[in-house]
Design a protein around this motif. Structure first.
Motif, PDB file in Angstrom:
ATOM      1  N   LEU A 126       0.830  -1.199   0.000  1.00  0.00           N
ATOM      2  CA  LEU A 126       0.000   0.000   0.000  1.00  0.00           C
ATOM      3  C   LEU A 126       0.867   1.252   0.000  1.00  0.00           C
ATOM      4  N   ALA A 127       1.987   1.228   0.730  1.00  0.00           N
ATOM      5  CA  ALA A 127       2.906   2.362   0.740  1.00  0.00           C
ATOM      6  C   ALA A 127       3.522   2.582  -0.635  1.00  0.00           C
ATOM      7  N   ALA A 128       3.854   1.502  -1.319  1.00  0.00           N
ATOM      8  CA  ALA A 128       4.427   1.623  -2.664  1.00  0.00           C
ATOM      9  C   ALA A 128       3.413   2.215  -3.637  1.00  0.00           C
ATOM     10  N   LEU A 129       2.161   1.813  -3.481  1.00  0.00           N
ATOM     11  CA  LEU A 129       1.120   2.340  -4.364  1.00  0.00           C
ATOM     12  C   LEU A 129       0.922   3.841  -4.168  1.00  0.00           C
ATOM     13  N   GLY A 130       1.173   4.332  -2.971  1.00  0.00           N
ATOM     14  CA  GLY A 130       0.970   5.751  -2.687  1.00  0.00           C
ATOM     15  C   GLY A 130       2.227   6.584  -2.731  1.00  0.00           C
ATOM     16  N   ALA A 131       3.335   5.996  -3.166  1.00  0.00           N
ATOM     17  CA  ALA A 131       4.622   6.692  -3.099  1.00  0.00           C
ATOM     18  C   ALA A 131       4.929   7.545  -4.323  1.00  0.00           C
ATOM     19  N   GLY A 132       4.099   7.455  -5.358  1.00  0.00           N
ATOM     20  CA  GLY A 132       4.364   8.232  -6.571  1.00  0.00           C
ATOM     21  C   GLY A 132       5.636   7.820  -7.281  1.00  0.00           C
ATOM     22  N   LEU A 133       5.913   6.542  -7.316  1.00  0.00           N
ATOM     23  CA  LEU A 133       7.124   6.042  -7.975  1.00  0.00           C
ATOM     24  C   LEU A 133       7.060   6.320  -9.475  1.00  0.00           C
ATOM     25  N   PRO A 134       8.184   6.693 -10.092  1.00  0.00           N
ATOM     26  CA  PRO A 134       8.167   6.976 -11.536  1.00  0.00           C
ATOM     27  C   PRO A 134       7.770   5.766 -12.370  1.00  0.00           C
ATOM     28  N   GLN A 135       8.170   4.584 -11.912  1.00  0.00           N
ATOM     29  CA  GLN A 135       7.767   3.345 -12.587  1.00  0.00           C
ATOM     30  C   GLN A 135       7.276   2.378 -11.521  1.00  0.00           C
ATOM     31  N   ARG A 136       5.971   2.284 -11.395  1.00  0.00           N
ATOM     32  CA  ARG A 136       5.403   1.437 -10.351  1.00  0.00           C
ATOM     33  C   ARG A 136       5.445  -0.021 -10.770  1.00  0.00           C
ATOM     34  N   PRO A 137       5.970  -0.903  -9.912  1.00  0.00           N
ATOM     35  CA  PRO A 137       5.937  -2.323 -10.237  1.00  0.00           C
ATOM     36  C   PRO A 137       4.519  -2.870 -10.112  1.00  0.00           C
TER      37      PRO A 137
END
Length: 336
Positions: A126-137
């Motif tokens: 959930l944290a990764a989904l909300g982190a605004g990563l340039p390329q989301r896995p």
């Protein structure tokens, strides 16, 4: 040839040695993934042997990072009932330092998949989904049980006994919270993995829009088939029928199974077969399980390096489970 894609694989404990439920499943998933992916394992651990276990896992993983598992006291668990609407399982393995390490890894390297093994690790997805990563896995959530149903069964089981009504109230709260939380992660994950068709159907009822695949549990059958009764010390020569149960003995369904069996079933067996002996085999026995060891004809072993001697020497392998979900790896081990 293009470089193999990376997978970041998260576990709440090191999946080594692969001797019990989650560790068996996670270890074999890692071994299979390495054929097509560059696998990076990030894991929590409280084991004093974490360094040695991590070294063994580097044989199947390109990278292994281990951080201390958080410690949650009963007081903190009780406090969370009042201060958050999250289920206990969403807090059990949460470590801010581990979360930062995961996000840092995702920001610094390109991962095709973020694999979270069990609902305890869902906060990091959930944290990764909300982190605004340039390329989301892509997020793969391996749900080892339909957890909300496990808590529902715990509630229904405890409700039958007035002395367990406090536990029933706790399970009722956790059941409702888990249903909301599990629904959320199932909806947001790109793929949810269930361990059986039954679990898939239970999760589909909870989150109809979820993309759910079934990857059944399994064991290395040769590891058990090739084990000889001549190696079955230390109980092979003990007189009398031997009843054996194996599992992590701080896991609530296992604790309930042994307390119920020792209270309601074993006395009936021993009335007919006085020398029948129950062996409860597994690490981290809860206080309730430890107390059973003081009863006649009951042995609580605690951690053993290898469960096979006990399985091989058993006259009857018992699985008196009244709550829980998923599939029983212990049954596969005993049947092999």
């Amino acid at each position: 040839m293009s470089e193999r894609p990376r997978v970041l694989f998260l576990t709440s404990e090191l999946p080594y040695p692969p001797h019990q439920g989650m560790a068996i499943r996670a270890y074999n998933l890692l071994a299979g993934l390495r054929e097509r992916f560059r696998v990076h394992l990030y894991s929590l651990s409280s084991s004093p042997e974490a360094t040695q276990h991590a070294a063994a896992l580097r044989e199947i993983c390109e990278r292994v990072e281990v951080m201390p598992a958080p410690v949650r006291t009963r007081a903190r668990r009780a406090l969370s009932l009042l201060t958050t609407r999250l289920p206990d399982m969403a807090l059990r393995a949460y470590s801010p330092a581990f979360g930062q390490a995961v996000l840092r890894a995702l920001a610094e390297s390109e991962y095709a998949i973020l694999h979270v093994e069990s609902i305890e690790m869902a906060p990091y997805a959930l944290a990764a989904l909300g982190a605004g990563l340039p390329q989301r896995p892509r997020i793969v959530f391996d749900d080892l049980n339909a957890e909300y149903l496990l808590q529902k069964r715990a509630f229904e089981t405890d409700l039958r006994r007035p002395r367990r009504w406090v536990g029933a109230a706790y399970s009722l709260v956790q059941w409702r919270r888990l249903a909301r939380y599990e629904r959320r992660i199932c909806r947001l994950a790109d793929c949810v993995v269930a361990v059986s068709e039954w679990d898939r159907d239970a999760l589909a009822r909870l989150a109809p829009s979820a993309n759910i695949a079934v990857v059944p549990n399994g064991i290395d059958a040769a590891h058990y088939v090739n084990y000889s009764l001549t190696d079955a010390a230390p109980i092979a020569d003990v007189p009398g029928p031997k009843l054996v149960f194996t599992g992590k003995m701080d896991f609530r369904p296992n604790v309930d199974a042994m307390c119920w069996f020792a209270d309601d079933i074993l006395p009936q067996i021993q009335a007919q077969i006085p020398d029948a002996h129950l062996y409860i085999v597994g690490q981290r026995p809860s206080p309730a399980v430890q107390a059973l060891g003081s009863r006649p004809g009951v042995t609580v072993t605690g951690f053993v390096p290898d469960v096979r001697p006990y399985i091989a020497a058993a006259d009857v392998y018992i699985v008196p489970m009244r709550m829980g979900g998923g599939t029983r790896l212990k049954v596969l081990e005993a049947m092999t």
